[in-house]
Write a protein that holds these residues in place. Structure first.
Motif, PDB file in Angstrom:
ATOM      1  N   TRP A   6       0.842  -1.184   0.000  1.00 19.17           N
ATOM      2  CA  TRP A   6       0.000   0.000   0.000  1.00 19.17           C
ATOM      3  C   TRP A   6       0.881   1.239   0.000  1.00 19.17           C
ATOM      4  O   TRP A   6       2.074   1.175   0.262  1.00 19.17           O
ATOM      5  N   VAL A   7       0.279   2.374  -0.296  1.00 18.07           N
ATOM      6  CA  VAL A   7       0.976   3.653  -0.283  1.00 18.07           C
ATOM      7  C   VAL A   7       0.392   4.488   0.850  1.00 18.07           C
ATOM      8  O   VAL A   7      -0.818   4.687   0.923  1.00 18.07           O
ATOM      9  N   ASP A   8       1.256   4.965   1.744  1.00 16.52           N
ATOM     10  CA  ASP A   8       0.805   5.870   2.798  1.00 16.52           C
ATOM     11  C   ASP A   8       0.864   7.281   2.233  1.00 16.52           C
ATOM     12  O   ASP A   8       1.941   7.792   1.909  1.00 16.52           O
ATOM     13  N   TRP A   9      -0.272   7.909   2.100  1.00 13.73           N
ATOM     14  CA  TRP A   9      -0.375   9.175   1.380  1.00 13.73           C
ATOM     15  C   TRP A   9       0.417  10.291   2.075  1.00 13.73           C
ATOM     16  O   TRP A   9       1.013  11.136   1.417  1.00 13.73           O
ATOM     17  N   ASN A  10       0.400  10.311   3.397  1.00 15.40           N
ATOM     18  CA  ASN A  10       1.058  11.389   4.136  1.00 15.40           C
ATOM     19  C   ASN A  10       2.263  10.871   4.909  1.00 15.40           C
ATOM     20  O   ASN A  10       2.168   9.891   5.642  1.00 15.40           O
ATOM     21  N   LEU A  11       3.391  11.548   4.777  1.00 14.51           N
ATOM     22  CA  LEU A  11       4.570  11.235   5.579  1.00 14.51           C
ATOM     23  C   LEU A  11       4.736  12.249   6.705  1.00 14.51           C
ATOM     24  O   LEU A  11       5.054  11.894   7.839  1.00 14.51           O
ATOM     25  N   LEU A  12       4.477  13.538   6.401  1.00 12.46           N
ATOM     26  CA  LEU A  12       4.677  14.609   7.371  1.00 12.46           C
ATOM     27  C   LEU A  12       3.557  15.625   7.244  1.00 12.46           C
ATOM     28  O   LEU A  12       3.264  16.105   6.146  1.00 12.46           O
ATOM     29  N   LEU A  13       2.903  15.942   8.375  1.00 10.74           N
ATOM     30  CA  LEU A  13       1.854  16.955   8.410  1.00 10.74           C
ATOM     31  C   LEU A  13       2.098  17.884   9.594  1.00 10.74           C
ATOM     32  O   LEU A  13       2.930  17.610  10.453  1.00 10.74           O
ATOM     33  N   ASN A  14       1.340  18.994   9.636  1.00 10.04           N
ATOM     34  CA  ASN A  14       1.490  19.887  10.777  1.00 10.04           C
ATOM     35  C   ASN A  14       0.787  19.305  12.005  1.00 10.04           C
ATOM     36  O   ASN A  14       0.166  18.243  11.934  1.00 10.04           O
ATOM     37  N   HIS A  15       0.861  19.998  13.116  1.00  8.76           N
ATOM     38  CA  HIS A  15       0.380  19.436  14.380  1.00  8.76           C
ATOM     39  C   HIS A  15      -1.128  19.207  14.384  1.00  8.76           C
ATOM     40  O   HIS A  15      -1.648  18.475  15.222  1.00  8.76           O
ATOM     41  N   GLU A  16      -1.857  19.816  13.451  1.00  6.88           N
ATOM     42  CA  GLU A  16      -3.313  19.634  13.361  1.00  6.88           C
ATOM     43  C   GLU A  16      -3.700  18.564  12.354  1.00  6.88           C
ATOM     44  O   GLU A  16      -4.861  18.199  12.253  1.00  6.88           O
ATOM     45  N   GLY A  17      -2.739  18.073  11.557  1.00  2.00           N
ATOM     46  CA  GLY A  17      -3.061  17.072  10.548  1.00  2.00           C
ATOM     47  C   GLY A  17      -3.317  17.651   9.184  1.00  2.00           C
ATOM     48  O   GLY A  17      -4.036  17.063   8.373  1.00  2.00           O
ATOM     49  N   GLY A  18      -2.755  18.797   8.884  1.00  3.85           N
ATOM     50  CA  GLY A  18      -2.932  19.440   7.585  1.00  3.85           C
ATOM     51  C   GLY A  18      -1.574  19.882   7.049  1.00  3.85           C
ATOM     52  O   GLY A  18      -0.540  19.531   7.629  1.00  3.85           O
ATOM     53  N   ASP A  27      -4.041  11.943   9.365  1.00  9.13           N
ATOM     54  CA  ASP A  27      -3.001  11.460  10.256  1.00  9.13           C
ATOM     55  C   ASP A  27      -1.743  11.195   9.435  1.00  9.13           C
ATOM     56  O   ASP A  27      -1.795  11.076   8.201  1.00  9.13           O
ATOM     57  N   ALA A  28      -0.616  11.109  10.115  1.00  5.51           N
ATOM     58  CA  ALA A  28       0.647  10.843   9.437  1.00  5.51           C
ATOM     59  C   ALA A  28       1.631  10.256  10.434  1.00  5.51           C
ATOM     60  O   ALA A  28       1.508  10.471  11.645  1.00  5.51           O
ATOM     61  N   PRO A  29       2.634   9.530   9.955  1.00  5.96           N
ATOM     62  CA  PRO A  29       3.643   8.979  10.867  1.00  5.96           C
ATOM     63  C   PRO A  29       4.426  10.057  11.609  1.00  5.96           C
ATOM     64  O   PRO A  29       4.864   9.850  12.733  1.00  5.96           O
ATOM     65  N   VAL A  30       4.603  11.216  10.959  1.00  4.92           N
ATOM     66  CA  VAL A  30       5.382  12.298  11.562  1.00  4.92           C
ATOM     67  C   VAL A  30       4.579  13.595  11.509  1.00  4.92           C
ATOM     68  O   VAL A  30       4.009  13.932  10.468  1.00  4.92           O
ATOM     69  N   LEU A  39       9.825  17.766  15.607  1.00  2.00           N
ATOM     70  CA  LEU A  39       8.978  16.744  14.990  1.00  2.00           C
ATOM     71  C   LEU A  39       8.451  15.794  16.059  1.00  2.00           C
ATOM     72  O   LEU A  39       9.104  15.557  17.079  1.00  2.00           O
ATOM     73  N   ILE A  40       7.261  15.263  15.805  1.00  2.00           N
ATOM     74  CA  ILE A  40       6.642  14.279  16.686  1.00  2.00           C
ATOM     75  C   ILE A  40       6.536  12.965  15.911  1.00  2.00           C
ATOM     76  O   ILE A  40       5.845  12.902  14.889  1.00  2.00           O
ATOM     77  N   TYR A  41       7.254  11.953  16.383  1.00  2.00           N
ATOM     78  CA  TYR A  41       7.206  10.642  15.733  1.00  2.00           C
ATOM     79  C   TYR A  41       6.119   9.813  16.418  1.00  2.00           C
ATOM     80  O   TYR A  41       6.265   9.408  17.559  1.00  2.00           O
ATOM     81  N   GLN A  42       5.053   9.552  15.703  1.00  2.00           N
ATOM     82  CA  GLN A  42       3.917   8.829  16.265  1.00  2.00           C
ATOM     83  C   GLN A  42       4.174   7.313  16.241  1.00  2.00           C
ATOM     84  O   GLN A  42       5.054   6.843  15.508  1.00  2.00           O
ATOM     85  N   PRO A  43       3.405   6.554  17.053  1.00  2.00           N
ATOM     86  CA  PRO A  43       3.582   5.092  17.046  1.00  2.00           C
ATOM     87  C   PRO A  43       3.525   4.488  15.649  1.00  2.00           C
ATOM     88  O   PRO A  43       4.221   3.506  15.351  1.00  2.00           O
ATOM     89  N   TYR A  44       2.702   5.064  14.803  1.00  2.00           N
ATOM     90  CA  TYR A  44       2.560   4.602  13.430  1.00  2.00           C
ATOM     91  C   TYR A  44       3.922   4.562  12.723  1.00  2.00           C
ATOM     92  O   TYR A  44       4.216   3.651  11.934  1.00  2.00           O
ATOM     93  N   TYR A  45       4.774   5.543  12.984  1.00  2.00           N
ATOM     94  CA  TYR A  45       6.107   5.610  12.378  1.00  2.00           C
ATOM     95  C   TYR A  45       6.928   4.377  12.752  1.00  2.00           C
ATOM     96  O   TYR A  45       7.576   3.754  11.911  1.00  2.00           O
ATOM     97  N   HIS A  46       6.890   4.010  14.013  1.00  2.00           N
ATOM     98  CA  HIS A  46       7.669   2.865  14.483  1.00  2.00           C
ATOM     99  C   HIS A  46       7.070   1.544  14.006  1.00  2.00           C
ATOM    100  O   HIS A  46       7.798   0.571  13.761  1.00  2.00           O
ATOM    101  N   VAL A  47       5.752   1.512  13.865  1.00  2.00           N
ATOM    102  CA  VAL A  47       5.104   0.315  13.334  1.00  2.00           C
ATOM    103  C   VAL A  47       5.588   0.044  11.910  1.00  2.00           C
ATOM    104  O   VAL A  47       5.923  -1.090  11.544  1.00  2.00           O
ATOM    105  N   LEU A  48       5.611   1.084  11.097  1.00  2.00           N
ATOM    106  CA  LEU A  48       6.095   0.910   9.724  1.00  2.00           C
ATOM    107  C   LEU A  48       7.530   0.400   9.705  1.00  2.00           C
ATOM    108  O   LEU A  48       7.929  -0.362   8.822  1.00  2.00           O
TER     109      LEU A  48
END
Length: 316
Positions: A6-18, A27-30, A39-48
């Motif tokens: 699959w393709v994750d559409w977003n890699l990096l977004l602002n703190h609100e998700g835009g 949502d985004a990994p970072v 930067l905030i590395y979310q759990p999703y980033y580590h899962v990937l």
């Protein structure tokens, strides 16, 4: 879906998700910090990372099945499910997602399945057109007194009355929406669960046999089928003593599940010959499990204890 990637559409977004060209938030990994100074590395980033780091290019996926036992936590945990979740079939694990009770009017209610009516984006309108298209009205129901106070009361979840085209299976509905709750009885000829609701009268809870080969680890979506089509379908039986709905013997030890199993696994063999197993435990408690990879003479079994709400990778 037979998807291999699959393709994750977003890699990096602002703190609100835009920002987003549609004007909504995602949502985004970072994410960036609110002041744009980090930067905030979310759990999703580590899962990937569990996949990209260990399952390298050239790896070949191999079959895997996981056996978990949540019987010790039954009665203490929440299902984490909500209205609109698919009804599926997974290996029996004694979890709250597989614990159903028969109500006095023949409904199948998730025992500890109280969901939050405003969780997620599962709401649909009560319009006649939605009903005509097969949508279940009232997917979002809010207690009026609680709504006035800014709170929403949890709701009880029941198996729906018919196939839901949105999720591709029978789905969970609000037990209070009586017109959309399935009603079930025991078929006189085979003992399997049969619908007694006028919308699906005489059809049995079933899964196509094809899923037995394409989804050996579970995940088959449940639907309704002619009770006489045992050649093409496996049917299910209600056990009042265990509060489970289980598959016929020809389909293995499978239980009807709200949404999906708490524990998921996948495995691959790398070009260097290592076997990589990624296992996720979505539950709120630790669990002992066994993961079997490969088939027949080449199969191997891994025993492990997986902490609550964690993902781990094993390489051997």
């Amino acid at each position: 879906s037979f998807a291999t990637g699959w393709v994750d559409w977003n890699l990096l977004l602002n703190h609100e998700g835009g920002p987003n060209h549609l004007g909504n938030l995602c949502d985004a990994p970072v994410l960036t910090t609110e002041k744009w100074d980090g930067l905030i590395y979310q759990p999703y980033y580590h899962v990937l990372g569990h996949f990209s780091k260990f399952i390298v290019p050239g790896s070949v996926r191999v079959s895997t099945s996981v056996t978990a036992d949540f019987s010790d936590s039954l009665g203490k945990a929440s299902s984490g499910m909500n209205v609109g979740a698919s009804i599926t079939s997974w290996d029996c694990d004694s979890s709250v997602r597989q614990s159903f009770t028969m109500t006095k009017d023949g409904g199948l209610m998730l025992l500890q399945g109280a969901g939050h009516p405003t969780d997620g984006d599962l709401g649909h309108s009560d319009s006649p057109q939605d009903a005509a298209d097969g949508w279940s009205p009232g997917r979002r129901r809010m207690d009026t007194d609680a709504a006035a106070e800014g709170e929403a009361k949890p709701i009880e979840l029941c198996m729906g009355r018919q196939h839901d085209p949105i999720v591709g299976s029978i789905s969970l509905v609000d037990c209070a929406a009586k017109e959309w709750v399935g009603q079930w009885g025991v078929h006189p000829d085979g003992g399997m669960l049969v619908s007694t609701h006028t919308a699906s009268l005489g059809l049995c809870l079933a899964v196509p046999h094809a899923y037995a080969t394409i989804m050996p680890h579970g995940g088959a979506a449940l639907t309704l089928a002619d009770c006489g089509s045992s050649f093409d379908h496996t049917f299910f039986y209600y056990n009042a003593n265990a509060n489970t709905v289980t598959a016929g013997a020809d389909y293995g030890r499978r239980c009807v599940t709200a949404g999906w199993a708490f524990v998921q696994s996948m495995a691959a063999v790398t070009p260097s010959g290592d076997t990589v197993v990624v296992v996720l435990n979505e539950a709120e408690e630790d669990v002992d499990l066994k993961v079997r990879t490969g088939a027949n003479q080449g199969s191997r079994t891994l025993a492990a204890k997986l902490p609550a709400r964690s993902i781990q990778t094993y390489v051997y």
